[in-house]
Design a protein around this motif. Structure first.
Motif, PDB file in Angstrom:
ATOM      1  N   THR A 235     -39.910  16.114 -31.034  1.00 36.26           N
ATOM      2  CA  THR A 235     -38.816  15.765 -30.133  1.00 36.26           C
ATOM      3  C   THR A 235     -39.023  14.362 -29.579  1.00 36.26           C
ATOM      4  O   THR A 235     -40.073  14.067 -29.005  1.00 36.26           O
ATOM      5  N   ASP A 236     -38.028  13.496 -29.758  1.00 42.08           N
ATOM      6  CA  ASP A 236     -38.067  12.142 -29.189  1.00 42.08           C
ATOM      7  C   ASP A 236     -37.506  12.127 -27.778  1.00 42.08           C
ATOM      8  O   ASP A 236     -38.079  11.542 -26.875  1.00 42.08           O
ATOM      9  N   LYS A 237     -36.352  12.779 -27.616  1.00 40.99           N
ATOM     10  CA  LYS A 237     -35.735  12.832 -26.289  1.00 40.99           C
ATOM     11  C   LYS A 237     -34.757  13.989 -26.225  1.00 40.99           C
ATOM     12  O   LYS A 237     -34.309  14.512 -27.254  1.00 40.99           O
TER      13      LYS A 237
ATOM     14  N   GLN B 156     -18.954  24.169 -23.745  1.00 39.42           N
ATOM     15  CA  GLN B 156     -19.271  22.823 -23.273  1.00 39.42           C
ATOM     16  C   GLN B 156     -20.690  22.449 -23.679  1.00 39.42           C
ATOM     17  O   GLN B 156     -21.590  23.286 -23.706  1.00 39.42           O
ATOM     18  N   LEU B 157     -20.886  21.179 -23.962  1.00 37.36           N
ATOM     19  CA  LEU B 157     -22.190  20.658 -24.346  1.00 37.36           C
ATOM     20  C   LEU B 157     -23.153  20.770 -23.165  1.00 37.36           C
ATOM     21  O   LEU B 157     -22.830  20.361 -22.048  1.00 37.36           O
ATOM     22  N   THR B 158     -24.357  21.351 -23.392  1.00 34.84           N
ATOM     23  CA  THR B 158     -25.355  21.479 -22.325  1.00 34.84           C
ATOM     24  C   THR B 158     -26.546  20.548 -22.541  1.00 34.84           C
ATOM     25  O   THR B 158     -27.118  20.052 -21.582  1.00 34.84           O
ATOM     26  N   LYS B 159     -26.915  20.322 -23.809  1.00 34.04           N
ATOM     27  CA  LYS B 159     -27.995  19.368 -24.084  1.00 34.04           C
ATOM     28  C   LYS B 159     -27.973  18.953 -25.546  1.00 34.04           C
ATOM     29  O   LYS B 159     -27.406  19.641 -26.398  1.00 34.04           O
ATOM     30  N   ILE B 160     -28.623  17.823 -25.801  1.00 36.73           N
ATOM     31  CA  ILE B 160     -28.825  17.338 -27.175  1.00 36.73           C
ATOM     32  C   ILE B 160     -30.296  17.016 -27.334  1.00 36.73           C
ATOM     33  O   ILE B 160     -30.863  16.257 -26.550  1.00 36.73           O
ATOM     34  N   ARG B 161     -30.923  17.632 -28.341  1.00 36.20           N
ATOM     35  CA  ARG B 161     -32.332  17.358 -28.650  1.00 36.20           C
ATOM     36  C   ARG B 161     -32.379  16.414 -29.853  1.00 36.20           C
ATOM     37  O   ARG B 161     -31.830  16.725 -30.913  1.00 36.20           O
ATOM     38  N   TYR B 162     -33.017  15.253 -29.690  1.00 38.83           N
ATOM     39  CA  TYR B 162     -33.154  14.267 -30.760  1.00 38.83           C
ATOM     40  C   TYR B 162     -34.554  14.356 -31.351  1.00 38.83           C
ATOM     41  O   TYR B 162     -35.535  14.492 -30.615  1.00 38.83           O
ATOM     42  N   PHE B 163     -34.630  14.269 -32.672  1.00 36.31           N
ATOM     43  CA  PHE B 163     -35.906  14.405 -33.368  1.00 36.31           C
ATOM     44  C   PHE B 163     -36.338  13.079 -33.995  1.00 36.31           C
ATOM     45  O   PHE B 163     -35.509  12.256 -34.377  1.00 36.31           O
ATOM     46  N   ASN B 164     -37.652  12.924 -34.099  1.00 36.43           N
ATOM     47  CA  ASN B 164     -38.211  11.831 -34.880  1.00 36.43           C
ATOM     48  C   ASN B 164     -38.043  12.207 -36.351  1.00 36.43           C
ATOM     49  O   ASN B 164     -38.506  13.259 -36.778  1.00 36.43           O
TER      50      ASN B 164
ATOM     51  N   PHE C 120     -46.206  16.114 -26.670  1.00 34.40           N
ATOM     52  CA  PHE C 120     -45.622  17.424 -26.943  1.00 34.40           C
ATOM     53  C   PHE C 120     -44.835  17.971 -25.758  1.00 34.40           C
ATOM     54  O   PHE C 120     -43.720  18.437 -25.899  1.00 34.40           O
ATOM     55  N   ASN C 121     -45.415  17.927 -24.572  1.00 37.10           N
ATOM     56  CA  ASN C 121     -44.751  18.473 -23.388  1.00 37.10           C
ATOM     57  C   ASN C 121     -44.747  17.474 -22.236  1.00 37.10           C
ATOM     58  O   ASN C 121     -44.656  17.849 -21.077  1.00 37.10           O
ATOM     59  N   THR C 122     -44.857  16.194 -22.581  1.00 39.55           N
ATOM     60  CA  THR C 122     -44.900  15.136 -21.571  1.00 39.55           C
ATOM     61  C   THR C 122     -43.716  14.206 -21.764  1.00 39.55           C
ATOM     62  O   THR C 122     -43.491  13.701 -22.862  1.00 39.55           O
ATOM     63  N   TYR C 123     -42.977  13.990 -20.680  1.00 41.55           N
ATOM     64  CA  TYR C 123     -41.793  13.136 -20.794  1.00 41.55           C
ATOM     65  C   TYR C 123     -41.473  12.451 -19.468  1.00 41.55           C
ATOM     66  O   TYR C 123     -41.906  12.881 -18.400  1.00 41.55           O
ATOM     67  N   ASN C 124     -40.724  11.364 -19.571  1.00 44.24           N
ATOM     68  CA  ASN C 124     -40.182  10.664 -18.417  1.00 44.24           C
ATOM     69  C   ASN C 124     -38.705  11.038 -18.267  1.00 44.24           C
ATOM     70  O   ASN C 124     -38.003  11.195 -19.280  1.00 44.24           O
TER      71      ASN C 124
END
Length: 198
Positions: free
Chosen positions: A168-170, A154-162, A188-192
């Motif tokens: 990492t964008d999201k 099963q899918l656990t996560k998707i990492r999207y790149f610039n 780098f390590n800051t996200y909403n």
């Protein structure tokens, strides 16, 4: 003295043994296959295996990074790749490891790249037990996204790149195959965090 019946029985046994041996060897041999396009505008589809020495050249090399032990790495290089063909590439365990269109020359944002490659592709990585671990996507020769899977596939996560920086964008986080939250990166390590459904 051997009579005629005994001779033919002996001859039949020899032939059947050789036939069985030849077939067992053939069963362990992996042969690449070509699916020829049906219409002139279709793309040729090639199903190939890395252990087919007529299609791939195998190279072994030792890679060492600072403060790590040397590691043996195996690299497979396509011999005479077909321009414009869509490849499905399998490893020796018959696992799909890469798929995509091979392009001898590629143009992106006004720049022409003369080195042949899979500029738009999906690469599959597996755990030691053979289960799918990740699928990595490239678009225009740049990192696009990576999908991660658990032991239940099963899918656990998707990492999207610039695409320009490969930062990492999201990251989309999934629980039991459903989107739980999205982490939108500002640094780098800051996200909403945006919860699913908000």
């Amino acid at each position: 003295m051997m009579n005629i019946q005994s001779f033919f029985l002996f001859f039949a046994i020899i032939i059947s043994c050789n036939w069985a041996k030849a077939n067992s060897n053939f069963a362990n041999t992996i042969i690449s296959k070509t699916y020829v396009k049906e219409r002139s505008h279709d793309t040729d589809t090639l199903k190939v295996y890395q252990n087919d020495t007529a299609v791939f050249r195998k190279e072994e090399m030792i890679i060492q990074h600072p403060e790590t032990k040397p590691k043996l790495t195996v690299r497979y290089e396509l011999i005479n790749p077909k321009d414009g063909a869509y490849y499905f590439i399998y490893n020796g365990k018959k696992q799909l490891v890469k798929e995509g269109k091979y392009t001898a020359q590629y143009k992106y944002e006004g720049i022409t790249y003369d080195q042949g490659d899979f500029y738009n592709s999906k690469t599959y990585f597996y755990k030691e037990n053979g289960n799918l671990e990740t699928i990595h996507y490239q678009e225009d020769g740049r990192n696009l996204k990576t999908e991660f899977f658990d032991r239940d596939k099963q899918l656990t996560k998707i990492r999207y790149f610039n695409k320009k920086t490969s930062d990492t964008d999201k990251i989309e986080v999934y629980k039991k195959g459903k989107l739980k939250e999205t982490r939108i990166y500002k640094g780098f390590n800051t996200y909403n965090i945006v919860k699913a459904g908000e």
